[in-house]
Design an enzyme around this catalytic site. Structure first.
Site, PDB file in Angstrom:
ATOM      1  N   ARG B  53       0.864  -1.192   0.000  1.00  0.00           N
ATOM      2  CA  ARG B  53       0.000   0.000   0.000  1.00  0.00           C
ATOM      3  C   ARG B  53       0.895   1.235   0.000  1.00  0.00           C
ATOM      4  O   ARG B  53       1.134   1.842   1.038  1.00  0.00           O
ATOM      5  CB  ARG B  53      -0.932  -0.053   1.216  1.00  0.00           C
ATOM      6  CG  ARG B  53      -1.987  -1.159   1.070  1.00  0.00           C
ATOM      7  CD  ARG B  53      -2.692  -1.448   2.362  1.00  0.00           C
ATOM      8  NE  ARG B  53      -1.758  -2.015   3.334  1.00  0.00           N
ATOM      9  CZ  ARG B  53      -2.101  -2.399   4.568  1.00  0.00           C
ATOM     10  NH1 ARG B  53      -3.350  -2.269   4.971  1.00  0.00           N
ATOM     11  NH2 ARG B  53      -1.197  -2.898   5.379  1.00  0.00           N
ATOM     12  N   ASP B  55       2.724   4.794  -0.264  1.00  0.00           N
ATOM     13  CA  ASP B  55       2.367   6.138   0.214  1.00  0.00           C
ATOM     14  C   ASP B  55       2.198   7.120  -0.941  1.00  0.00           C
ATOM     15  O   ASP B  55       2.642   6.852  -2.055  1.00  0.00           O
ATOM     16  CB  ASP B  55       3.513   6.702   1.080  1.00  0.00           C
ATOM     17  CG  ASP B  55       3.653   5.975   2.396  1.00  0.00           C
ATOM     18  OD1 ASP B  55       2.640   5.479   2.918  1.00  0.00           O
ATOM     19  OD2 ASP B  55       4.799   5.906   2.903  1.00  0.00           O
ATOM     20  N   TYR B 113      12.120  -2.868  -2.618  1.00  0.00           N
ATOM     21  CA  TYR B 113      11.961  -1.431  -2.829  1.00  0.00           C
ATOM     22  C   TYR B 113      13.312  -0.845  -3.225  1.00  0.00           C
ATOM     23  O   TYR B 113      14.352  -1.260  -2.686  1.00  0.00           O
ATOM     24  CB  TYR B 113      11.482  -0.733  -1.551  1.00  0.00           C
ATOM     25  CG  TYR B 113       9.996  -0.796  -1.315  1.00  0.00           C
ATOM     26  CD1 TYR B 113       9.146   0.142  -1.908  1.00  0.00           C
ATOM     27  CD2 TYR B 113       9.428  -1.769  -0.489  1.00  0.00           C
ATOM     28  CE1 TYR B 113       7.777   0.108  -1.685  1.00  0.00           C
ATOM     29  CE2 TYR B 113       8.057  -1.814  -0.266  1.00  0.00           C
ATOM     30  CZ  TYR B 113       7.230  -0.871  -0.865  1.00  0.00           C
ATOM     31  OH  TYR B 113       5.876  -0.902  -0.648  1.00  0.00           O
ATOM     32  N   ARG B 200      11.700   4.203   3.826  1.00  0.00           N
ATOM     33  CA  ARG B 200      12.126   5.603   3.788  1.00  0.00           C
ATOM     34  C   ARG B 200      12.894   6.013   5.043  1.00  0.00           C
ATOM     35  O   ARG B 200      13.767   6.889   4.982  1.00  0.00           O
ATOM     36  CB  ARG B 200      10.913   6.507   3.576  1.00  0.00           C
ATOM     37  CG  ARG B 200      10.347   6.376   2.153  1.00  0.00           C
ATOM     38  CD  ARG B 200       8.930   6.927   2.042  1.00  0.00           C
ATOM     39  NE  ARG B 200       8.855   8.307   2.460  1.00  0.00           N
ATOM     40  CZ  ARG B 200       7.707   8.959   2.677  1.00  0.00           C
ATOM     41  NH1 ARG B 200       6.542   8.338   2.507  1.00  0.00           N
ATOM     42  NH2 ARG B 200       7.728  10.205   3.055  1.00  0.00           N
TER      43      ARG B 200
END
Lengths: 247, 247
Positions: B53, B55, B113, B200
Site C-alpha cells: 500500500r 504512500d 523497494y 524511507r
C-alpha cells in the site's frame, strides 16, 4: 556589462517550445520562462538567444543560451541563483563568461539531437514523457543501414517541414546512428545545422524502414527527391532531446 | 468468476498513495483509479488488493494486485484492455489467472523497494520526479557498511512511523545494498515485509551516515533502541519505487 553563455536542461512537456510567440501572449515558452526568471533575479529585461529553437514538447539536456547582463552575481554562482527563480522543469547547469561576438546559434559548430523510442509491449511509465512508444518489432539492422545514407553533405529539403524560412537546404549530417539496449532504441543525429523538423522527419523515415514499409536504400531516393512528401511522417516531439551543442 | 493477478507500473507523483481514503472522497488514489477503470471496462464494482500500500508520491515498477471478475475478456488481453481505460501514468503490464487463495499482500514472500538519490550538483530534470536530489558528497563506503547492519532478522520498531497498526515489529531484511553509477545512488531493500515508512526511514538513516552525521556502527544502536526517535528522518516519498514482489 557581461556576456554570459549558459547550459540548460529542460523537460519540454509543459511548454509550447523555446521561442516566445508574438500574438500568443499567454502561451508558456522556455524562452519566456527564462527571461522572467532573469528579470526576477536581476531586475533587467534580458533577451536570451538559444542554440536550438526547440519545438513544443521537445526536451534539452544541453541547450546553450547567451545573453548580456549588468548583474554583479559571480558567474560561478549564476546557475544556482537563476535556478531559485526557475520552475523545477528547467535547470541551469553551467555558466561562463564569453566575448561579445559569441552567439549561441550562429557560433555553434554542431548539435547533437537524440530521439528515444520505447519498444516495450506496454509503455514504460517512467519514460512516457521522454520516449515515443512503438510497440512493434522494428528491424534494427535495416534502420542502421538507412541511417548511414542520411550521413554526409546533402540537400535535406525532403526532411524540412513547410513553414521553414531556410533558403539553403544543404546540411552536413556528421553522424546518424541507431542503437538499442533492452527495450530502448536511441537515434542520434549530429549535424552542423538542422532544418525545421529535420531530426523528427529523419526519425519518422527511419521508423518506416524499421516497420518494413520502405527499404533502407529508399532513403537515397528520398534525399534526391528534394520534396517533403517523399519522406516519412514527423515523429512526435516528446521523444526528441537536444543533447549537446559544440562550438 | 475468475481470480486475476496483475502487475502494475505507476508514476505516483500525482496520486495520494495506493489506498482509497474513506472520508477524503475527492483525493485521487491509485486503487480508486484502477477500480474506476475496471468499472468502465467490465461494468463490475471490483475491489482490488495490492501487495504494497504505497504512500503518496511513491512509484511502482512491479506492484502486484489481485481481484475477482466475471469478465469474459481473455486474461492475455486484460492488461491492454485495462490500459485503454487508465490514465497514462498507470500501466498494467501482465495478468494471469490465480486460485482463490491468492492474496497479493498475504501471499507475498518478499518485496524489493529501490530508493534513488541524485547527487548531481544540479538536479537532473528528467529524474526530478523519481529521484531525491542530495547535492552533497556522500560517503558511499560508510553507507554500505551501515546498510549491512540493517540486513537480518530484527525488531524494526525504530524504523516504523507513528500511525502503524503493526503489533509485531520483527521483519527480515534479506538485502540492503547501496550502489552508485555516475551521479545516481540506488538503495535496494528486500524484506519479507515492511513496516509503515520503514524503507524511507532506513534511507533517511543511511543518508545521515553518508553525510557523516552518525557512524555506520550507530545503526546497531538505533535498531537496539526500538524507538523511532533514534533513527534518521523519513526520506521524501518521490525517490521510492516498489520494484518487485515475489511469491
Amino acid at each position: 556589462m557581461k556576456c554570459l553563455k549558459m547550459i540548460l536542461q529542460y523537460d519540454g512537456t509543459n511548454y509550447n517550445g523555446w521561442q516566445i510567440q508574438t500574438g500568443q501572449a499567454k502561451s508558456r515558452t522556455i524562452q519566456g520562462t527564462i527571461q522572467e526568471a532573469l528579470y526576477k533575479l536581476t531586475g533587467e529585461k534580458i533577451k536570451v538567444t538559444a542554440a536550438g529553437r526547440t519545438d513544443a514538447g521537445v526536451h534539452a539536456r544541453g541547450q546553450v543560451i547567451n545573453f548580456k547582463t549588468e548583474s554583479t552575481i559571480p558567474v560561478s554562482r549564476f546557475p544556482k541563483a537563476l535556478n531559485s527563480c526557475l520552475p523545477p522543469d528547467i535547470v541551469a547547469v553551467a555558466a561562463e563568461q564569453v566575448d561579445e561576438q559569441f552567439h549561441a546559434r550562429y557560433s555553434a559548430k554542431r548539435k547533437l539531437y537524440r530521439y528515444t523510442i520505447d519498444v516495450s509491449p506496454y509503455p514504460d511509465v517512467f519514460r512516457r514523457r521522454y520516449a515515443y512508444h512503438v510497440p512493434y518489432s522494428l528491424k534494427l539492422s535495416r534502420m542502421e543501414e538507412a541511417a548511414s545514407y542520411i550521413e554526409g553533405n546533402h540537400d535535406f529539403r525532403s526532411f524540412c517541414a513547410a513553414g521553414s524560412s531556410a533558403k539553403n537546404f544543404v546540411r552536413t549530417v556528421e553522424m546518424c546512428r541507431v542503437s538499442k539496449r533492452d527495450n530502448i532504441i536511441e537515434i542520434d543525429v549530429m549535424a552542423n545545422g538542422f532544418l525545421y523538423h529535420m531530426a523528427r522527419i529523419i526519425v519518422g523515415t527511419l521508423l518506416e524502414v524499421g516497420k518494413g514499409k520502405i527499404k533502407p536504400e529508399d532513403v537515397k531516393r528520398i534525399i534526391a527527391a528534394k520534396n517533403r512528401d517523399a519522406a516519412g511522417p514527423t515523429a512526435p516531439s516528446h521523444g526528441l532531446c537536444l543533447e549537446k551543442v559544440e562550438y
